[in-house]
Design a protein around this motif. Structure first.
Motif, mmCIF file in Angstrom:
data_model
loop_
_atom_site.group_PDB
_atom_site.id
_atom_site.type_symbol
_atom_site.label_atom_id
_atom_site.label_comp_id
_atom_site.label_asym_id
_atom_site.label_seq_id
_atom_site.Cartn_x
_atom_site.Cartn_y
_atom_site.Cartn_z
ATOM 1 N N THR A 1 0.898 11.623 -12.261
ATOM 2 C CA THR A 1 2.001 11.043 -11.497
ATOM 3 C C THR A 1 1.718 9.606 -11.088
ATOM 4 O O THR A 1 2.575 8.726 -11.225
ATOM 5 N N LEU A 2 0.538 9.339 -10.600
ATOM 6 C CA LEU A 2 0.233 8.002 -10.102
ATOM 7 C C LEU A 2 0.350 6.936 -11.198
ATOM 8 O O LEU A 2 0.988 5.903 -10.968
ATOM 9 N N PRO A 3 -0.215 7.122 -12.386
ATOM 10 C CA PRO A 3 -0.046 6.079 -13.410
ATOM 11 C C PRO A 3 1.420 5.824 -13.763
ATOM 12 O O PRO A 3 1.809 4.679 -14.004
ATOM 13 N N TRP B 1 -2.941 1.566 -4.433
ATOM 14 C CA TRP B 1 -2.406 2.914 -4.651
ATOM 15 C C TRP B 1 -3.373 3.940 -4.095
ATOM 16 O O TRP B 1 -4.581 3.886 -4.361
ATOM 17 N N VAL B 2 -2.841 4.876 -3.328
ATOM 18 C CA VAL B 2 -3.659 5.904 -2.678
ATOM 19 C C VAL B 2 -3.196 7.268 -3.173
ATOM 20 O O VAL B 2 -2.022 7.625 -3.040
ATOM 21 N N GLY B 3 -4.108 8.042 -3.749
ATOM 22 C CA GLY B 3 -3.784 9.399 -4.176
ATOM 23 C C GLY B 3 -4.056 10.388 -3.058
ATOM 24 O O GLY B 3 -4.673 10.063 -2.041
ATOM 25 N N SER B 4 -3.605 11.619 -3.272
ATOM 26 C CA SER B 4 -3.864 12.664 -2.274
ATOM 27 C C SER B 4 -3.862 14.018 -2.947
ATOM 28 O O SER B 4 -3.146 14.251 -3.927
ATOM 29 N N GLY B 5 -4.676 14.910 -2.396
ATOM 30 C CA GLY B 5 -4.644 16.302 -2.831
ATOM 31 C C GLY B 5 -5.505 16.600 -4.042
ATOM 32 O O GLY B 5 -5.575 15.815 -4.988
ATOM 33 N N THR C 1 0.861 -1.186 0.000
ATOM 34 C CA THR C 1 0.000 0.000 0.000
ATOM 35 C C THR C 1 0.895 1.233 0.000
ATOM 36 O O THR C 1 1.693 1.428 0.926
ATOM 37 N N THR C 2 0.798 2.022 -1.047
ATOM 38 C CA THR C 2 1.659 3.190 -1.217
ATOM 39 C C THR C 2 0.819 4.407 -1.584
ATOM 40 O O THR C 2 -0.063 4.343 -2.446
ATOM 41 N N ALA D 1 -7.558 6.745 -13.131
ATOM 42 C CA ALA D 1 -6.103 6.875 -13.238
ATOM 43 C C ALA D 1 -5.368 5.755 -12.505
ATOM 44 O O ALA D 1 -4.137 5.707 -12.556
ATOM 45 N N GLY D 2 -6.106 4.892 -11.814
ATOM 46 C CA GLY D 2 -5.495 3.744 -11.168
ATOM 47 C C GLY D 2 -5.454 3.779 -9.659
ATOM 48 O O GLY D 2 -4.857 2.895 -9.041
ATOM 49 N N ALA D 3 -6.090 4.772 -9.032
ATOM 50 C CA ALA D 3 -6.088 4.841 -7.568
ATOM 51 C C ALA D 3 -7.144 3.916 -6.987
ATOM 52 O O ALA D 3 -8.244 3.773 -7.540
#
Length: 247
Positions: free
Chosen positions: A180-182, A194-198, A161-162, A212-214
């Motif tokens: 950025t995440l992809p 995958w965990v996004g933020s903001g 988990t990132t 986007a893959g989150a």
């Protein structure tokens, strides 16, 4: 997609995080309840979203190396049924474990988040490889990694988990970073959550993040405006498949 509400804590209060400019963070003014009391706002976020996970960013720990252990203990013990993702500037695994041990049985609710901004060195990240609870945060501000130990360059060590912590988007109202995440996903196929933020402004942004893959997204500012639909935790039924694996 799971929405994870965030509380940014500084000197005993919830503050409004904006673009990672921490010297300018002020006590939050939320439409959910008056004041900046962490316990009152935690309850308000749970009531609004129905979440089973809350994220705590202890800025006293991150910036000064002095986690607000008493406050963290009060929060976790008040809602032991929740999962508490906590980043308090842990430099090594032992730092987070001290808090969990001090909480006794309530410590089972703690999911330690280790930021690249704070981790001491590569060995500290290597030591987390066999910890199923550990979460890695790839910290970035102004499009530059916050990474004194060079851990952005070790994708083979990124944890299952990132988080992609794009601080320049936090509190910006500019929308989520969907590029950025992809790009990072392609570097680390072993990451399963995958965990996004903001940047999230409304539920449609969560849908874009999922595309986007989150698997989950950290959200703060948008929840305090008074305009977020009550109970809208997208993919709430999936919580046991993402954050829930750390229980």
């Amino acid at each position: 997609m799971e929405l994870i509400p965030v509380l940014d804590l500084r000197a005993g209060q919830v503050v409004h995080a904006r673009r990672g400019e921490r010297g300018r963070y002020a006590p939050i003014e939320s439409a959910l309840c008056p004041g900046a009391d962490p316990l009152a706002l935690a309850q308000a976020l749970v009531d609004l979203t129905g979440t089973r996970t809350l994220y705590l960013a202890d800025l006293d720990g991150v910036l000064d190396g002095r986690p607000q252990a008493a406050l963290l203990r009060r929060l976790v013990q008040a809602w032991p049924q929740l999962r508490w993702w906590i980043d308090a500037g842990w430099q090594r695994r032992e730092d987070a474990w001290r808090l969990r041990d001090a909480l006794g049985s309530a410590g089972d609710a703690v999911v330690p988040v280790y930021g690249t901004e704070s981790l001491a060195d590569r060995a500290a990240l290597e030591a987390l490889q066999d910890d199923p609870r550990a979460v890695l945060s790839l910290d970035r501000r102004a499009s530059r990694p916050m990474d004194p130990a060079g851990l952005w360059d070790c994708p083979q060590l990124w944890l299952p988990t990132t988080i992609v912590m794009t601080l320049e988007r936090v509190g910006s109202g500019a929308g989520p970073d969907l590029q950025t995440l992809p790009a990072l996903r392609r570097q680390a196929p072993q990451v399963t959550c995958w965990v996004g933020s903001g940047g999230v402004r409304h539920p449609a942004d969560l849908a874009a993040g999922a595309a986007a893959g989150a698997d989950a997204w950290l959200v703060a500012s948008a929840l305090h405006t008074g305009g977020w639909p009550a109970g809208r935790v997208s993919g709430k039924e999936q919580a046991t498949g993402t954050a829930g694996r750390h229980s």
